[in-house]
Design a protein around this motif. Structure first.
Motif, PDB file in Angstrom:
ATOM      1  N   ARG A  31     -24.623 -15.579  39.542  1.00 18.02           N
ATOM      2  CA  ARG A  31     -25.975 -15.256  40.031  1.00 18.02           C
ATOM      3  C   ARG A  31     -26.237 -13.758  40.048  1.00 18.02           C
ATOM      4  O   ARG A  31     -27.072 -13.281  40.794  1.00 18.02           O
ATOM      5  CB  ARG A  31     -26.155 -15.857  41.432  1.00 18.02           C
ATOM      6  CG  ARG A  31     -26.296 -17.372  41.386  1.00 18.02           C
ATOM      7  CD  ARG A  31     -25.958 -18.030  42.708  1.00 18.02           C
ATOM      8  NE  ARG A  31     -26.029 -19.479  42.567  1.00 18.02           N
ATOM      9  CZ  ARG A  31     -25.067 -20.217  42.001  1.00 18.02           C
ATOM     10  NH1 ARG A  31     -23.969 -19.642  41.522  1.00 18.02           N
ATOM     11  NH2 ARG A  31     -25.213 -21.530  41.886  1.00 18.02           N
ATOM     12  N   GLY A  42     -36.373 -22.216  45.533  1.00 16.09           N
ATOM     13  CA  GLY A  42     -34.958 -21.955  45.266  1.00 16.09           C
ATOM     14  C   GLY A  42     -34.146 -21.868  46.551  1.00 16.09           C
ATOM     15  O   GLY A  42     -34.671 -21.518  47.617  1.00 16.09           O
ATOM     16  N   ASP A  43     -32.859 -22.162  46.431  1.00 12.74           N
ATOM     17  CA  ASP A  43     -31.975 -22.157  47.603  1.00 12.74           C
ATOM     18  C   ASP A  43     -31.976 -20.801  48.308  1.00 12.74           C
ATOM     19  O   ASP A  43     -31.854 -20.724  49.522  1.00 12.74           O
ATOM     20  CB  ASP A  43     -30.539 -22.503  47.179  1.00 12.74           C
ATOM     21  CG  ASP A  43     -30.418 -23.958  46.742  1.00 12.74           C
ATOM     22  OD1 ASP A  43     -31.379 -24.728  46.967  1.00 12.74           O
ATOM     23  OD2 ASP A  43     -29.368 -24.325  46.168  1.00 12.74           O
ATOM     24  N   CYS A  44     -32.097 -19.732  47.528  1.00 14.14           N
ATOM     25  CA  CYS A  44     -32.106 -18.390  48.130  1.00 14.14           C
ATOM     26  C   CYS A  44     -33.303 -18.231  49.062  1.00 14.14           C
ATOM     27  O   CYS A  44     -33.174 -17.721  50.172  1.00 14.14           O
ATOM     28  CB  CYS A  44     -32.199 -17.315  47.050  1.00 14.14           C
ATOM     29  SG  CYS A  44     -30.704 -17.105  46.112  1.00 14.14           S
ATOM     30  N   GLY A  67     -36.020 -15.938  45.672  1.00 18.05           N
ATOM     31  CA  GLY A  67     -34.981 -14.977  46.048  1.00 18.05           C
ATOM     32  C   GLY A  67     -34.734 -15.001  47.534  1.00 18.05           C
ATOM     33  O   GLY A  67     -35.588 -15.440  48.316  1.00 18.05           O
ATOM     34  N   GLY A  93     -33.010 -16.349  37.840  1.00 22.14           N
ATOM     35  CA  GLY A  93     -32.918 -17.747  37.402  1.00 22.14           C
ATOM     36  C   GLY A  93     -34.182 -18.520  37.787  1.00 22.14           C
ATOM     37  O   GLY A  93     -34.732 -19.281  36.991  1.00 22.14           O
ATOM     38  N   CYS A  94     -34.658 -18.296  39.007  1.00 25.26           N
ATOM     39  CA  CYS A  94     -35.868 -18.991  39.453  1.00 25.26           C
ATOM     40  C   CYS A  94     -37.072 -18.561  38.619  1.00 25.26           C
ATOM     41  O   CYS A  94     -37.928 -19.381  38.294  1.00 25.26           O
ATOM     42  CB  CYS A  94     -36.118 -18.721  40.935  1.00 25.26           C
ATOM     43  SG  CYS A  94     -35.069 -19.718  42.020  1.00 25.26           S
ATOM     44  N   SER A 151     -34.481 -12.208  43.750  1.00 27.88           N
ATOM     45  CA  SER A 151     -33.810 -13.335  43.107  1.00 27.88           C
ATOM     46  C   SER A 151     -32.848 -12.846  42.038  1.00 27.88           C
ATOM     47  O   SER A 151     -32.797 -11.663  41.711  1.00 27.88           O
ATOM     48  CB  SER A 151     -34.841 -14.270  42.478  1.00 27.88           C
ATOM     49  OG  SER A 151     -35.031 -13.960  41.117  1.00 27.88           O
ATOM     50  N   CYS A 152     -32.090 -13.789  41.475  1.00 31.48           N
ATOM     51  CA  CYS A 152     -31.172 -13.444  40.381  1.00 31.48           C
ATOM     52  C   CYS A 152     -31.893 -13.575  39.055  1.00 31.48           C
ATOM     53  O   CYS A 152     -31.282 -13.433  38.012  1.00 31.48           O
ATOM     54  CB  CYS A 152     -29.965 -14.364  40.405  1.00 31.48           C
ATOM     55  SG  CYS A 152     -30.295 -15.991  39.720  1.00 31.48           S
ATOM     56  N   PHE A 196     -26.395 -15.729  49.189  1.00 27.64           N
ATOM     57  CA  PHE A 196     -26.429 -14.325  49.611  1.00 27.64           C
ATOM     58  C   PHE A 196     -26.582 -14.165  51.131  1.00 27.64           C
ATOM     59  O   PHE A 196     -26.665 -13.045  51.631  1.00 27.64           O
ATOM     60  CB  PHE A 196     -27.554 -13.584  48.885  1.00 27.64           C
ATOM     61  CG  PHE A 196     -27.389 -13.634  47.385  1.00 27.64           C
ATOM     62  CD1 PHE A 196     -26.418 -12.876  46.763  1.00 27.64           C
ATOM     63  CD2 PHE A 196     -28.171 -14.484  46.612  1.00 27.64           C
ATOM     64  CE1 PHE A 196     -26.228 -12.943  45.391  1.00 27.64           C
ATOM     65  CE2 PHE A 196     -27.998 -14.554  45.232  1.00 27.64           C
ATOM     66  CZ  PHE A 196     -27.013 -13.781  44.618  1.00 27.64           C
ATOM     67  N   MET A 205     -25.266 -22.818  34.811  1.00 35.44           N
ATOM     68  CA  MET A 205     -24.737 -22.022  35.916  1.00 35.44           C
ATOM     69  C   MET A 205     -23.488 -22.684  36.495  1.00 35.44           C
ATOM     70  O   MET A 205     -23.431 -23.913  36.583  1.00 35.44           O
ATOM     71  CB  MET A 205     -25.816 -21.965  36.999  1.00 35.44           C
ATOM     72  CG  MET A 205     -25.971 -20.651  37.675  1.00 35.44           C
ATOM     73  SD  MET A 205     -27.431 -20.721  38.728  1.00 35.44           S
ATOM     74  CE  MET A 205     -28.243 -19.225  38.231  1.00 35.44           C
ATOM     75  N   GLY A 263     -33.103 -25.902  45.202  1.00 34.13           N
ATOM     76  CA  GLY A 263     -32.529 -25.997  43.862  1.00 34.13           C
ATOM     77  C   GLY A 263     -32.030 -24.624  43.467  1.00 34.13           C
ATOM     78  O   GLY A 263     -32.489 -23.624  44.016  1.00 34.13           O
ATOM     79  N   CYS A 264     -31.101 -24.579  42.543  1.00 30.13           N
ATOM     80  CA  CYS A 264     -30.562 -23.276  42.141  1.00 30.13           C
ATOM     81  C   CYS A 264     -30.388 -23.233  40.637  1.00 30.13           C
ATOM     82  O   CYS A 264     -29.312 -23.449  40.152  1.00 30.13           O
ATOM     83  CB  CYS A 264     -29.252 -22.988  42.853  1.00 30.13           C
ATOM     84  SG  CYS A 264     -28.627 -21.340  42.486  1.00 30.13           S
ATOM     85  N   PRO A 265     -31.423 -22.881  39.894  1.00 25.00           N
ATOM     86  CA  PRO A 265     -32.821 -22.866  40.327  1.00 25.00           C
ATOM     87  C   PRO A 265     -33.382 -24.289  40.282  1.00 25.00           C
ATOM     88  O   PRO A 265     -32.832 -25.138  39.605  1.00 25.00           O
ATOM     89  CB  PRO A 265     -33.487 -22.015  39.238  1.00 25.00           C
ATOM     90  CG  PRO A 265     -32.664 -22.233  38.012  1.00 25.00           C
ATOM     91  CD  PRO A 265     -31.269 -22.468  38.484  1.00 25.00           C
TER      92      PRO A 265
HETATM   93  S1  SF4 Z   1     -31.953 -20.028  44.032  1.00 23.56           S
HETATM   94 FE1  SF4 Z   1     -30.374 -19.775  42.475  1.00 23.56          FE
HETATM   95  S2  SF4 Z   1     -31.544 -19.372  40.619  1.00 23.56           S
HETATM   96 FE2  SF4 Z   1     -32.928 -18.999  42.313  1.00 23.56          FE
HETATM   97  S3  SF4 Z   1     -32.735 -16.825  42.769  1.00 23.56           S
HETATM   98 FE3  SF4 Z   1     -31.270 -17.896  44.077  1.00 23.56          FE
HETATM   99  S4  SF4 Z   1     -29.362 -17.840  42.952  1.00 23.56           S
HETATM  100 FE4  SF4 Z   1     -30.983 -17.397  41.486  1.00 23.56          FE
END
Ligand code: SF4
Lengths: 507, 185
Positions: A211, B121-123, B94, B58-59, B55-56, B130, A297, B152-154
């Protein structure tokens, strides 16, 4: 070999070896490091790839370009200071600012000592140092480099942008329509990732590296796993290596398709965008069918891969790629034959080859400007040695060249995936990781360029230090150079032709 | 050549996926939330402003995929807008990064009422992996009232679409069945 390069190399090799694998790390004294900084100032042959720290110690990774050798050097930061490398290597500037923000270590004689990741909101300073100090001061106003001249005005954009992209601030100094200077201010996506990894096992920390930059999740996971495996002296089984390469090439394909389409869209030419989007969606669905996740992932883990290719996965991938392979030449022809598009991309956002070489920028940005580095070829890693990867290189350095390199890579990756699926070895998916001390480096060519990971494990096999260097570290500064003397309206297009990662460098 | 291709595509099968099923419980929960807040209903379409608070990316990839021809978000009356001043929905991704909190709050203040906040997203739900970092405050709810979470991730584009359609149904004025539900009648 340039004599100066030999001098700089010799100065590093004169240090005490610290047993990092597969590339040695040499411990220098602060005096020897200062002499190295001086040798680098006259030497062109030794590229700075990365610069990072641990509490009271600074590390650098270099590439001897002609010899193709990678080596690491370290300098104890006595009293929290170390001699700066930025006067000799412009790529060091942001690393030095980052090191000061995260570890509180100061580069003496640095080109730029403004904060980078620390915007004053964390409640502490030097969060990764041994003694983070509480910080209750109000966040300071950011300072931007000044531009003098008649009629110069500023345009401030971000951190929240008009499109669906990551957060960052762009400060343009503009004269009329023309950009006199762009300065990028990042750090908005800082998550304290390195801090979260410390004290964890490589297996537990892998999810952070998956990530670091979601679009490069496979490449970063692989480079991290490679560093852990090198540190512990284990080799993943052949099937795991082939599956990693398969996923890495799928990742390259979906990203190249995405950005090709978006670059056309930013040139107001929507048709290739629509088609690339459809082709990419098919690749993502095939990836989900094959590996259970659209972006794949958490599939690459230290020791091997987390899961096998699902039944029917190979067929799904081949079907998606067949459609893409058939359509790419047609789209390329459309891309080439429309004057309105050529007018936007040819000659726009040009980079000088000398500048790209000074920053040692990798990936398609380097290869579109005559720097042919590709980690799959050099230093090379399994299973690519047997695959004979073709690496396209162009000299022009403009938006068009960057797009064309990516189209060529796209086609090469399709060839690689087909080959990998044909020769997929049987066998185990992973090897267990011993719990012991070690230090390793991993380098994997992601779609943006080489992902370079360093990892140090303590006696219990837990992470003592880590630094994941996304390729964008050395590419972001070049975006600032590429947009100079272009019109503001071409910025989105230039930016998309780079597509640097924010999260990847914000850590 | 472009034009013969376009002509061919005119007579071909559409690429677009059918709409995903929309979970009734989610719609119901959103309706209750709406009524409790005595919030004004917005009508038939929603304008969305995406905000990334660390965010990373991905989302973002999956949110952008909503606009591709396969998912074609705009056919539902959902569209992304460039400014929060034009938005009905803030789609936030994020973990809540400390370096982004002030910007997120300003975006919220710039968004006219009535407005929805969706944590994607889970973040965004609770900080995700994180959580616990010196640089992260947790999920988006630490800063803003969150109306809907899409974990979800993402989350996949289909999961995102389910959530957004639920929002659209919950806030739509009472009227005929939306087109994506007609087969169910
Ligand atoms: S939920 Fe997953 S994909 Fe979305 S920002 Fe967080 S780490 Fe990245």
């Amino acid at each position: 070999m340039a004599p100066d390069a030999a001098a700089a190399l010799g100065r590093i090799r004169a240090g005490a070896p610290q047993h990092a694998r597969p590339y040695e790390r040499y411990l220098l004294t602060p005096t020897a490091w200062a002499a190295l900084a001086e040798a680098l100032a006259v030497d062109r042959g030794l590229a700075l790839l990365s610069l990072w720290a641990e509490p009271a110690m600074v590390h650098a990774a270099f590439l001897a370009e002609e010899e193709g050798e990678i080596l690491l050097a370290s300098c104890p930061a006595q009293g929290g200071h170390y001699p700066a490398l930025s006067p000799a290597r412009p790529g060091a500037v942001r690393f030095e600012r980052m090191i000061r923000d995260l570890w509180g270590l100061v580069a003496e004689g640095a080109e730029d000592s403004r904060p980078w990741l620390d915007h004053g909101h964390w409640g502490v300073t030097g969060p990764l140092s041994n003694n983070p100090a509480p910080n209750a001061l109000p966040p300071p106003q950011p300072e931007f480099l000044a531009v003098e001249g008649e009629g110069v005005h500023q345009i401030a954009v971000g951190p929240v942008h008009a499109a669906v992209i990551e957060p960052g601030h762009f400060r343009f100094h503009v004269q009329g329509e023309t950009v006199a200077r762009l300065e990028v201010r990042l750090g908005y996506a800082h998550k304290g990732t390195i801090g979260l990894m410390l004290g964890k096992s490589p297996r537990a920390a892998a999810r952070y590296m998956a990530r670091l930059s979601g679009d490069s999740t496979v490449a970063h996971s692989w480079a991290f796993a490679m560093a852990a495996e090198a540190a512990l002296g284990v080799v993943p089984p052949p099937r795991a290596l082939a599956l990693r390469a398969l996923m890495a090439e799928l990742e390259r394909i979906h990203n190249h398709l995405n950005d090709w389409g978006f670059a056309c869209n930013d040139s107001a030419f929507a048709f290739p965008h629509a088609r690339c989007g459809a082709l990419r969606e098919a690749v993502l669905r095939a990836s989900a069918a094959a590996f259970g996740h659209r972006l794949m992932m958490d599939r690459v883990v230290p020791g091997g891969v987390a899961q096998d290719l699902a039944p029917g996965g190979a067929e799904a991938i081949l079907a998606a790629l067949e459609v893409a392979a058939a359509e790419i030449p047609v789209l390329l022809q459309i891309y080439e034959n429309h004057a309105s598009l050529a007018d936007r991309v040819v000659g726009t956002g040009s980079l000088a080859a000398a500048l790209v070489a000074r920053f040692a920028a990798g990936g398609f940005i380097g290869r579109a400007t005559g720097r042919g580095f590709d980690a799959r070829r050099l230093p090379g890693y399994a299973p690519y040695a047997d695959l004979e990867v073709a690496v396209p290189v162009l000299p022009q350095g403009d938006v068009d060249a960057r797009i064309r390199i990516r189209i060529a890579e796209l086609q090469e990756s399709i060839r690689l995936v087909r080959g990998l699926l044909k020769t997929l070895p049987d066998g185990e998916l992973a090897v267990p990781l011993p719990q012991r001390a070690g230090e390793g480096v991993g380098m994997v060519e992601g779609f943006r360029g080489e992902c370079l990971h360093w990892l140090a494990l303590d006696d219990g096999g837990l992470i003592r230090g880590a630094f994941p260097r996304d390729p964008s570290w050395l590419q972001w500064p070049l975006l600032e150079a590429a947009i100079e003397n272009n019109i503001v309206a071409d910025f989105p297009l230039c930016n998309k032709s780079f597509n640097c990662s924010y999260s990847g460098v914000d850590l | 050549m472009l034009w013969p291709r376009l002509a061919k595509n005119l007579f071909g099968r559409p690429l677009t996926d059918p709409a995903p099923p929309v979970p009734d419980q989610v719609v119901q929960a959103l309706v209750e939330r709406l009524e409790a807040a005595a919030q004004q209903r917005l009508g038939h379409s929603l304008s969305i402003r995406e905000v990334d608070t660390g965010s990373c990316n991905g989302c973002e990839l999956e949110i952008n995929a909503l606009s591709n021809v396969v998912h074609d978000l705009e056919r539902f009356g959902l569209r992304f807008v460039a400014s929060p001043r034009h938005a009905d929905v803030l789609l936030v991704t994020g973990p809540l990064g400390r370096n982004m909190r002030a910007a997120l709050e300003r975006v919220w203040e710039c968004t006219p009422d009535p407005k929805w906040v969706v944590a994607v997203g889970d973040c965004a739900v609770d900080g995700g992996v994180f959580k616990g970092s010196y640089a992260v405050e947790g999920g988006i709810a630490e800063a803003l009232p969150v109306d809907l979470v899409i974990p979800g991730c993402p989350p996949t584009p289909t999961q995102l679409l389910e959530g957004l359609l639920a929002l659209l149904e919950a806030q739509a004025l009472p009227r005929a069945t939306p087109f994506w539900r007609r087969d169910e009648d």
